[in-house]
Structure formats: structure tokens, C-alpha cells
Design a protein around this motif. Structure first.
Motif, PDB file in Angstrom:
ATOM      1  N   GLY A  19       0.972  -1.240  -0.293  1.00 42.90           N
ATOM      2  CA  GLY A  19      -0.326  -0.308   0.356  1.00 42.90           C
ATOM      3  C   GLY A  19       0.744   1.388  -0.029  1.00 42.90           C
ATOM      4  N   ALA A  20       0.552   2.280  -0.880  1.00 40.06           N
ATOM      5  CA  ALA A  20       2.087   3.141  -0.887  1.00 40.06           C
ATOM      6  C   ALA A  20       1.297   4.145  -0.377  1.00 40.06           C
ATOM      7  CB  ALA A  20       2.010   3.588  -2.725  1.00 40.06           C
ATOM      8  N   MET A  21       0.206   4.061   0.531  1.00 45.53           N
ATOM      9  CA  MET A  21      -0.116   5.529   1.102  1.00 45.53           C
ATOM     10  C   MET A  21       0.602   5.404   2.541  1.00 45.53           C
ATOM     11  SD  MET A  21      -1.167   2.238   2.560  1.00 45.53           S
ATOM     12  CE  MET A  21      -2.802   2.090   2.371  1.00 45.53           C
ATOM     13  N   ARG A  22       1.647   5.228   2.963  1.00 37.17           N
ATOM     14  CA  ARG A  22       2.285   6.203   3.365  1.00 37.17           C
ATOM     15  C   ARG A  22       3.960   5.918   3.511  1.00 37.17           C
ATOM     16  NH1 ARG A  22      -0.228   2.339   7.575  1.00 37.17           N
ATOM     17  NH2 ARG A  22      -1.872   3.410   7.713  1.00 37.17           N
ATOM     18  N   LEU A  23       4.403   6.363   2.382  1.00 35.88           N
ATOM     19  CA  LEU A  23       6.043   6.447   2.170  1.00 35.88           C
ATOM     20  C   LEU A  23       6.807   6.978   2.797  1.00 35.88           C
ATOM     21  CD1 LEU A  23       4.775   6.718  -2.016  1.00 35.88           C
ATOM     22  CD2 LEU A  23       5.540   4.711  -0.927  1.00 35.88           C
ATOM     23  N   ARG A  45      12.702  -3.379  -3.325  1.00 39.72           N
ATOM     24  CA  ARG A  45      12.530  -4.272  -2.202  1.00 39.72           C
ATOM     25  C   ARG A  45      11.271  -5.446  -1.922  1.00 39.72           C
ATOM     26  NH1 ARG A  45      15.128  -8.412  -0.541  1.00 39.72           N
ATOM     27  NH2 ARG A  45      15.482  -9.423   1.485  1.00 39.72           N
ATOM     28  N   ALA A  46      10.306  -4.437  -2.047  1.00 37.11           N
ATOM     29  CA  ALA A  46       8.628  -5.071  -1.968  1.00 37.11           C
ATOM     30  C   ALA A  46       8.293  -6.169  -2.925  1.00 37.11           C
ATOM     31  CB  ALA A  46       7.918  -4.479  -2.402  1.00 37.11           C
ATOM     32  N   SER A 249       6.181   1.787   5.130  1.00 35.58           N
ATOM     33  CA  SER A 249       7.392   3.429   4.879  1.00 35.58           C
ATOM     34  C   SER A 249       8.305   2.646   5.137  1.00 35.58           C
ATOM     35  CB  SER A 249       6.919   4.073   6.298  1.00 35.58           C
ATOM     36  OG  SER A 249       6.352   3.294   7.807  1.00 35.58           O
ATOM     37  N   ASP A 250       8.754   0.971   5.785  1.00 34.40           N
ATOM     38  CA  ASP A 250      10.069   1.842   6.040  1.00 34.40           C
ATOM     39  C   ASP A 250      10.582   0.140   5.447  1.00 34.40           C
ATOM     40  OD1 ASP A 250      10.483  -0.485   8.401  1.00 34.40           O
ATOM     41  OD2 ASP A 250       9.322   1.592   9.270  1.00 34.40           O
ATOM     42  N   LEU A 251      11.917  -0.534   5.848  1.00 31.62           N
ATOM     43  CA  LEU A 251      12.594  -1.975   4.893  1.00 31.62           C
ATOM     44  C   LEU A 251      12.010  -2.691   6.821  1.00 31.62           C
ATOM     45  CD1 LEU A 251      15.730  -1.029   3.351  1.00 31.62           C
ATOM     46  CD2 LEU A 251      14.013  -2.475   2.714  1.00 31.62           C
ATOM     47  N   THR A 252      12.445  -2.217   7.181  1.00 28.56           N
ATOM     48  CA  THR A 252      12.109  -3.395   9.414  1.00 28.56           C
ATOM     49  C   THR A 252      10.512  -3.462   8.647  1.00 28.56           C
ATOM     50  OG1 THR A 252      13.378  -1.887   9.712  1.00 28.56           O
ATOM     51  CG2 THR A 252      12.126  -4.029  11.165  1.00 28.56           C
ATOM     52  N   MET A 253       9.245  -3.150   8.396  1.00 29.02           N
ATOM     53  CA  MET A 253       8.211  -3.392   8.545  1.00 29.02           C
ATOM     54  C   MET A 253       7.498  -3.967   7.317  1.00 29.02           C
ATOM     55  SD  MET A 253       5.128  -0.711   8.419  1.00 29.02           S
ATOM     56  CE  MET A 253       5.483   0.432   9.323  1.00 29.02           C
ATOM     57  N   LEU A 254       8.686  -3.354   5.967  1.00 31.79           N
ATOM     58  CA  LEU A 254       8.255  -4.254   4.701  1.00 31.79           C
ATOM     59  C   LEU A 254       8.802  -6.041   4.892  1.00 31.79           C
ATOM     60  CD1 LEU A 254       7.737  -4.861   1.816  1.00 31.79           C
ATOM     61  CD2 LEU A 254      10.229  -4.329   1.371  1.00 31.79           C
ATOM     62  N   ASN A 257       7.039  -8.073   7.630  1.00 30.70           N
ATOM     63  CA  ASN A 257       5.574  -8.321   6.936  1.00 30.70           C
ATOM     64  C   ASN A 257       5.270  -9.200   5.793  1.00 30.70           C
ATOM     65  OD1 ASN A 257       3.922  -7.105   8.233  1.00 30.70           O
ATOM     66  ND2 ASN A 257       4.182  -4.833   6.593  1.00 30.70           N
ATOM     67  N   ALA A 258       6.893  -9.269   4.838  1.00 28.62           N
ATOM     68  CA  ALA A 258       6.540 -10.371   3.767  1.00 28.62           C
ATOM     69  C   ALA A 258       7.220 -11.811   4.539  1.00 28.62           C
ATOM     70  CB  ALA A 258       8.135  -9.559   2.974  1.00 28.62           C
ATOM     71  N   ALA A 259       7.554 -12.226   5.425  1.00 30.58           N
ATOM     72  CA  ALA A 259       8.008 -12.551   5.761  1.00 30.58           C
ATOM     73  C   ALA A 259       7.206 -13.351   7.079  1.00 30.58           C
ATOM     74  CB  ALA A 259       9.059 -12.771   7.116  1.00 30.58           C
ATOM     75  N   VAL A 260       5.974 -12.580   7.626  1.00 28.93           N
ATOM     76  CA  VAL A 260       4.379 -13.387   7.933  1.00 28.93           C
ATOM     77  C   VAL A 260       3.702 -13.468   7.034  1.00 28.93           C
ATOM     78  CG1 VAL A 260       2.640 -12.535   8.996  1.00 28.93           C
ATOM     79  CG2 VAL A 260       4.702 -11.881  10.043  1.00 28.93           C
ATOM     80  N   ALA A 261       3.995 -13.290   5.737  1.00 32.45           N
ATOM     81  CA  ALA A 261       3.122 -13.626   4.573  1.00 32.45           C
ATOM     82  C   ALA A 261       4.132 -14.877   3.774  1.00 32.45           C
ATOM     83  CB  ALA A 261       3.413 -12.277   3.783  1.00 32.45           C
TER      84      ALA A 261
END
Ligand code: SF4
Ligand code: SF4
Length: 377
Positions: A19-23, A45-46, A249-254, A257-261
Motif C-alpha cells: 500500500g503506497a499510502m505511507r511512503l 525491495r517489495a 513506510s520502512d524496510l523493517t516493516m516490509l 510483513n513479507a516474512a509473515v506472508a
């Protein structure tokens, strides 16, 4: 990355959408601009992590999100599914078309994969969208011309009003709100899924509410590390949800989340039912306290009684203490349209006789003030 089939389209989309709402933004002059040096590598990265659904909108990030997403997907356009939205400002198909053309320009692309009638309710659908010469006809024409591949809608209305829009048969996907704390659209999701639509979920972590630590929620399943992980897994495990859209909005969060998904299955069916049962029990406890019916309003000094009690419930029942305190203080900061918090109650008593739950509102407001207000630290 887990991939799911997006309804009758047959498209395989990643269970986590970007979601590109919190860049990431930086101060520039009198305002803020998207920090492209961070935002573009973040989107790259996403995509590298397997995310292939990217969602934006004309208004996101001070109206800069579409253009930045357009730059980020250059050279990779064919390997992603791009979603954006058209605000339904009036019933004019021509105006709708102008907004579509503007989005195509901003995104610097020839086509949009999923194009949404943005934030509609049933009234808007019937009076502004599905009218002669209106946005619906313009959307069909744009689809015939290849400018959009799939027609979608995002929904903001009473849960019961979603069925009629789904049953129009006009839409291939729906974007809606669903998370651990708000499952009011569960039946609507199931209905959309059974009609062959893709279901994209916004706010899987409750608009940030579930990003705050809550031992009560995290401990529903012992092996889950954080409330946010639990919230995301809960959505991904729902068989009717195709994509969980997270504004990152940052790499850590991404990367988290990607690991969870990427955990197969998200939650097992048994775990999902257990969590849903526990939440239902929590909700029952919360409802005993205040159903949010609004009958006690208005208050002569603008105390937003249902909101104050909702925050108390987030703290008391769901353990979201920090989030509840933070939001309670926002009410104190005087944005009058949202009402005020319990600290300004003058104990006139006019609300108490109107409450069908017979809540001792004054007493409960005092308790809430002590738990969430300045005295609570
Ligand atoms: S008792 Fe307090 S909250 Fe209730 S109406 Fe009066 S001022 Fe408002
Ligand atoms: S009337 Fe009672 S139950 Fe309804 S919102 Fe007010 S306090 Fe809650």
C-alpha cells in the motif's frame, strides 16, 4: 511469499500487497515531499520479496504517491498488478474519465490493472456511479479501450449495504476494511468470494491500532511474536481474503510483513476459529459495557462518550493500553469535530437517562479519565 487466486480473474496475487499510502516523506520548503531516495528502493525491495500487487491513489502522500509509484515500477510494469482509485466527486462520466487520464499520466503507464470506484457507499453507487452517462458507463468504455483491466470498488458504508453493490455483477474485486478488531464485513467478504470476486483487505493491522503491543492479543497464539504479526496472519488465513494490503513506510516493516506472508497457511483453520471465538467473547464483554449506539449524545460540553468508552475497551478488553491513551489525549487536543474526552465532563447527568445499557456514565467516565487521562501518566 504466499500467492492466492484473485477470484474469477484467475490471476495469482501475493497475499501481501504494498500500500503506497505511507511512503517515507521529508520536509521541503513549506511542506513535505516523498523521499524518493527511500521510497523507490522500498518499492523495489517489495517487488524483490515477491509482492506483485501495488496499490496507490491520487490523494496519497500529499498527492505524490502515484507519480512515485510510476517511477518505481519503470521496467517492471508487466510483472506487477497496479491498483489505483477514482474519487466519485459527481455523476459525470466525463469528469470520471478526466481523473482516469490524470492517474495514467501520473503513473506513466498505458493501463491500470485494478481501477476502483473509490470509497463508495450504496447511496453513491445508486446515485452517482450507476447512472446514465455516469462513471460506470465510462469505466466499461475505458475497459474496452484497454485503459483499465478490471473494475473494482472500495467500500465505506454499513456492512449490510455491500451485498447490493456486489450483486450488481459490475465489479471483479472489492477493497474493504477487515481486521482482528473489526470483522463487521465478514459476511460481505464471503459473499464477494462466492460471487467470484477478489477481496483485497485494507487496514489488516487496524490502521496502526494493532501495531501497538498487546499481550492480550499476541498471546492468543503462543508462537506469534507480535500483535502486528498476529493481526496480519489472521487476515491472510481468512480463505475469503485474497490480498492483505499494508501501508509500509520502512524496510523493517516490509521485511517483517513479507516474512509473515510467507508462512504457509497463516493460521490453521483451528487456530483461526480459536482466535475468532476469543475475540467474540472479548467483544461480548465490551458490548456489555457500551454498544456504541450513540443514544447518549449529544453532550452539552461535547464529550464523545461512545468514543471514550471504545478507547477504554481497547485498553481494558484488548490490552491496547498505549494506543488507547494516545487516542484519548488526541480528544483532549481540541479537534472539536471528534468531540472531547472525559476530562471535561461537568456531570450534568443528561446522558445517563438515555443509555439503554443503564451504564453509570458519569462514574465510568471518571474511571476512564483516571485510566487514560493525564493522571494515568
Ligand atoms: S454528564 Fe458529562 S458526559 Fe454526560 S452529558 Fe453531562 S457533561 Fe456530557
Ligand atoms: S447510550 Fe450507553 S451504550 Fe449507547 S453509546 Fe452511550 S454509553 Fe454507550
Amino acid at each position: 511469499m504466499i500467492y492466492k487466486t484473485l477470484g474469477k480473474t484467475g490471476i495469482q496475487v501475493s497475499a501481501l500487497g504494498f500500500g503506497a499510502m505511507r511512503l517515507p516523506m521529508i520536509e521541503r520548503g513549506n511542506g513535505k515531499i516523498v523521499d524518493e531516495d527511500k521510497a523507490i528502493p522500498l518499492i523495489h525491495r517489495a517487488l524483490d520479496l515477491g509482492i506483485n500487487y501495488v496499490d496507490t491513489a491520487p490523494g496519497y502522500c500529499d498527492r505524490q504517491s502515484e507519480a512515485v509509484v510510476g517511477k518505481a515500477i519503470k521496467g517492471r510494469r508487466d510483472s506487477i498488478y497496479l491498483s489505483t482509485k477514482n474519487p466519485i466527486e459527481d455523476a459525470s462520466g466525463d469528469n470520471w474519465r478526466r481523473r482516469l487520464e490524470n492517474s495514467l499520466t501520473q503513473l506513466d503507464t498505458d493501463y491500470i490493472d485494478f481501477y476502483h470506484m473509490w470509497g463508495i457507499n450504496l447511496h453513491t453507487f445508486e446515485n452517482k456511479v450507476d447512472v446514465p452517462g455516469g462513471p460506470m458507463e465510462a469505466a466499461w468504455r475505458a475497459k474496452d479501450e484497454g485503459l483499465i483491466r478490471h473494475i473494482s470498488f472500495s467500500f465505506h458504508d454499513e456492512p449490510g449495504n455491500i451485498f447490493k453493490i456486489i450483486d450488481s455483477g459490475y465489479f471483479e474485486t472489492v477493497l474493504l476494511q477487515y481486521n482482528l478488531l473489526d470483522q463487521s464485513l465478514t459476511a460481505g467478504m464471503e459473499h464477494a468470494y462466492n460471487k467470484g470476486m477478489g477481496v483485497v483487505v485494507m487496514g489488516p493491522v487496524g490502521g496502526g491500532r494493532l501495531g501497538a503491543p498487546s499481550e492480550a492479543i499476541r498471546s492468543m497464539l503462543g508462537h506469534v511474536r507480535s500483535t502486528a504479526e498476529m493481526a496480519l496472519r489472521f487476515v491472510i488465513a481468512n480463505p475469503y481474503a485474497t490480498v492483505a494490503l499494508s501501508g509500509m513506510s520502512d524496510l523493517t516493516m516490509l521485511e517483517e510483513n513479507a516474512a509473515v506472508a510467507s508462512i504457509p497457511g497463516g493460521l490453521t483453520e483451528e487456530e483461526r476459529i480459536r482466535v475468532a471465538d476469543m475475540l467474540e467473547e472479548n467483544k461480548r464483554l465490551a458490548d456489555l459495557y457500551c454498544t456504541g449506539c450513540n443514544y447518549c449524545m449529544p453532550c452539552p460540553v461535547d464529550v464523545n462518550i461512545p468514543r471514550v468508552f471504545q478507547l477504554m475497551n481497547y485498553s481494558r478488553v484488548y490490552g491496547l493500553h498505549d494506543y488507547a491513551k494516545q487516542e484519548y489525549r488526541k480528544l483532549a487536543d481540541g479537534d472539536i469535530k471528534n468531540g472531547r474526552n472525559a476530562d471535561v465532563c461537568v456531570e450534568c447527568g443528561s446522558c445517563e437517562e438515555k443509555c439503554p445499557q443503564d451504564i453509570h456514565i458519569i462514574h465510568q467516565l471518571r474511571e476512564t479519565s483516571a485510566a487514560l487521562g493525564v493522571a494515568a501518566g
